[in-house]
Design a protein around this motif. Structure first.
Motif, mmCIF file in Angstrom:
data_model
loop_
_atom_site.group_PDB
_atom_site.id
_atom_site.type_symbol
_atom_site.label_atom_id
_atom_site.label_comp_id
_atom_site.label_asym_id
_atom_site.label_seq_id
_atom_site.Cartn_x
_atom_site.Cartn_y
_atom_site.Cartn_z
ATOM 1 N N UNK A 61 -29.890 -24.976 -15.567
ATOM 2 C CA UNK A 61 -30.897 -24.803 -17.217
ATOM 3 C C UNK A 61 -30.294 -23.929 -17.349
ATOM 4 N N UNK A 62 -30.562 -23.911 -18.532
ATOM 5 C CA UNK A 62 -29.565 -23.217 -19.902
ATOM 6 C C UNK A 62 -30.597 -21.980 -20.409
ATOM 7 N N UNK A 63 -29.716 -20.897 -20.231
ATOM 8 C CA UNK A 63 -31.067 -19.900 -20.724
ATOM 9 C C UNK A 63 -31.442 -18.995 -21.538
ATOM 10 N N UNK A 64 -31.093 -20.634 -23.182
ATOM 11 C CA UNK A 64 -31.749 -20.510 -24.087
ATOM 12 C C UNK A 64 -33.463 -20.818 -23.772
ATOM 13 N N UNK A 65 -33.971 -21.296 -23.103
ATOM 14 C CA UNK A 65 -35.187 -21.338 -22.500
ATOM 15 C C UNK A 65 -35.625 -20.338 -22.186
ATOM 16 N N UNK A 66 -35.091 -19.647 -21.855
ATOM 17 C CA UNK A 66 -36.062 -17.975 -21.205
ATOM 18 C C UNK A 66 -36.877 -17.989 -22.667
ATOM 19 N N UNK A 67 -37.786 -17.177 -21.821
ATOM 20 C CA UNK A 67 -38.564 -16.469 -23.131
ATOM 21 C C UNK A 67 -40.269 -17.368 -23.274
ATOM 22 N N UNK A 82 -33.088 -10.906 -24.278
ATOM 23 C CA UNK A 82 -34.287 -10.139 -23.920
ATOM 24 C C UNK A 82 -34.161 -8.916 -24.518
ATOM 25 N N UNK A 83 -33.160 -9.234 -26.231
ATOM 26 C CA UNK A 83 -33.509 -8.143 -27.235
ATOM 27 C C UNK A 83 -34.410 -8.729 -28.471
ATOM 28 N N UNK A 121 -46.134 -14.155 -25.287
ATOM 29 C CA UNK A 121 -46.365 -13.377 -24.458
ATOM 30 C C UNK A 121 -45.338 -13.946 -23.541
ATOM 31 N N UNK A 122 -44.506 -14.930 -23.731
ATOM 32 C CA UNK A 122 -43.093 -15.298 -23.023
ATOM 33 C C UNK A 122 -42.459 -14.800 -23.561
ATOM 34 N N UNK A 123 -42.257 -14.236 -24.918
ATOM 35 C CA UNK A 123 -41.524 -13.231 -25.020
ATOM 36 C C UNK A 123 -41.480 -12.405 -25.382
ATOM 37 N N UNK A 124 -42.671 -11.909 -25.788
ATOM 38 C CA UNK A 124 -43.686 -10.251 -24.883
ATOM 39 C C UNK A 124 -42.147 -9.582 -23.882
ATOM 40 N N UNK A 125 -42.326 -10.958 -22.430
ATOM 41 C CA UNK A 125 -42.519 -10.507 -21.355
ATOM 42 C C UNK A 125 -40.275 -10.235 -21.319
ATOM 43 N N UNK A 126 -39.719 -10.595 -22.258
ATOM 44 C CA UNK A 126 -38.318 -10.622 -22.481
ATOM 45 C C UNK A 126 -37.722 -10.176 -23.558
ATOM 46 N N UNK A 127 -38.728 -8.842 -23.496
ATOM 47 C CA UNK A 127 -38.618 -7.571 -25.431
ATOM 48 C C UNK A 127 -38.109 -6.535 -24.798
ATOM 49 N N UNK A 128 -36.754 -5.710 -24.737
ATOM 50 C CA UNK A 128 -37.360 -4.178 -24.473
ATOM 51 C C UNK A 128 -38.243 -3.300 -25.474
#
Length: 463
Positions: free
Chosen positions: A197-203, A317-318, A325-332
């Motif tokens: 599964x590609x990392x593009x779908x993170x967040x 995570x930048x 909320x999903x982007x926020x969980x992956x935001x320094x």
């Protein structure tokens, strides 16, 4: 019999490992992993992504099948129970993280629990059977990741649990089905074709499906191998086999069973204190200490001119201005600012109300990211430093090398139980919550592990 290939050695090891191979350390660590995974999974049944996946999976409703955690009115075919429960586990990114980087438990526990329920009454696994199968699934993941140096780094191309997690699920369910070494080997070959599964779908809302699919597809691979389906018998030996996922894949034979040492014996997992990507825990702890320094100097946040985050170069995570909320969980940036404003981060921090606060938005505008060369994208060696420049020109900073909950500084049993109770009690009665705690604590003495599933159903509304 001499094992000639790496794949053969995996098949023989999956078949050959016995409960007598489990050490006290492995049993205790795996019970902590099981309890934490059940808790975050139960909490995850409240999320919108879980509800969407459950709505889709209802087409596979079955009268006599496997439990959907937190739900007494729906049971599903075991593959789909594993799927939806796996999605629940990762729906908030609150599940455990291992090293090399993956989420090991969420791909395995939903699969073995769903399978256990589907087995005939006279064949129900014991708690020790469950512990052994779970640990076999964890072990296979750990061994496979150690065949690549690339796997040690924060992922860039694919999400690791969608690859090694699928293999772990296949190994664990093969063990629970008492399959022979040849069938275990075929299950791994089939699972390899289910992986990725590609990392593009993170967040995004799709990321939790990586865990759910790993649990489901590993179980399906075992079922298909049991029916005689065959794959490449050297799947773990070949660059075009499992090696397709890693550019530096160098497989090796597993140690003999007479001197076997589990990966979990030497490498514990990280258990998170709040629901976000693991890297956020470094930045949150550093920002919390920095906030205390500012308070000691009576410096309000409005005096801050600039915020500098010294973090590894991990692009997914930048996220300077997370919109969900999903982007926020992956935001320094978001997690640093939230810790500076509130002094802590919790489940509520990622709600729409908290996410879009003006105080957070104002502070995000002042954040800059730096990637020091000595700060590698690696969960074992990374650090985070948060610094602020005040309008007077004064600079103040704080650094976190190891956060509380990391494998170097594990959560206390008290704090693990506190986390579990807080999560599970959002869905279950306190009687059921305590029942799960007692069952997991004494799992090696339990004669029928499906007693856990009876507690995982909603019997009454929480108080």
């Amino acid at each position: 019999m001499l094992r000639k290939t790496v794949t053969e050695s995996f098949g023989a090891t999956i078949e050959g490992l016995k409960s007598s191979h489990l050490t006290e350390t492995v049993v205790e660590r795996s019970k902590r992993m099981i309890l934490d995974t059940l808790g975050v999974g139960l909490l995850g049944t409240n999320t919108s992504v879980f509800k969407k996946i459950l709505q889709y999976s209802k087409v596979y409703n079955a009268r006599k099948a496997s439990t959907v955690w937190g739900n007494s009115s729906i049971s599903l075919l075991p593959q789909y129970a594993a799927f939806v429960n796996g999605v629940a586990v990762h729906s908030m990114d609150f599940d455990d993280t291992w090293y090399p980087a993956t989420h090991p438990s969420g791909a395995v526990l939903p699969a073995v629990l769903a399978l256990a329920e589907a087995l005939p009454q006279q064949s129900k696994p014991s708690g020790m059977d469950l512990l052994l199968a779970f640990n076999v699934g964890i072990e296979v993941q750990g061994r496979l990741m150690r065949f690549s140096r690339e796997a040690s780094n924060i992922p860039k191309r694919f999400h690791p649990p969608a690859v090694v997690g699928t293999m772990g699920s296949a190994a664990a369910t093969s063990k629970l089905l008492h399959m022979g070494s040849a069938q275990c080997r075929e299950a791994l070959a089939i699972a390899a074709s289910y992986s990725g599964a590609p990392m593009a779908n993170a967040a995004t809302q799709t990321k939790p499906l990586h865990i759910g699919n790993a649990a489901r597809r590993g179980l399906e691979a075992s079922y298909l191998a049991l029916l005689g389906l065959e794959g490449n018998k050297n799947i773990l030996d070949m660059k075009s086999g499992f090696g397709a996922f890693y550019t530096d894949y160098t497989p090796d034979m597993l140690p003999g069973l007479g001197s076997y040492r589990w990966v979990l014996e030497d490498q514990d997992v990280a258990i998170k204190r709040f629901p976000a990507h693991l890297g956020m825990h470094w930045v949150a702890d550093a920002a919390t200490v920095l906030r205390m320094k500012l308070l000691e100097k009576n410096l309000p946040l409005v005096k801050i001119k600039k915020v500098v985050l010294k973090v590894p170069d991990a692009r997914y995570v930048n996220r300077p201005f997370p919109a969900s909320e999903h982007e926020a969980r992956h935001s320094f940036q978001f997690n640093a600012c939230t810790a500076l404003v509130d002094g802590s981060i919790s489940e509520e921090s990622f709600s729409d109300l908290k996410l879009h606060r003006q105080a957070i938005r104002d502070l995000l505008e002042k954040v800059q990211i730096e990637n020091p060369q000595d700060n590698h994208s690696n969960f074992d060696t990374m650090y985070c430093e948060v610094g602020v420049e005040i309008h007077t020109g004064e600079t103040i900073s704080a650094r976190c090398n190891t956060f509380y909950g990391h494998w170097r500084e594990p959560l206390s049993q008290y704090d693990l139980l506190k986390k579990f109770k807080a999560n599970a009690s959002t869905v279950l009665s306190m009687e059921a919550v305590q029942g799960i705690i007692d069952t997991v604590d004494n799992l090696e003495k339990v004669t029928d592990c499906t007693v856990l599933s009876s507690y995982l159903k909603v019997k009454e509304k929480p108080n």
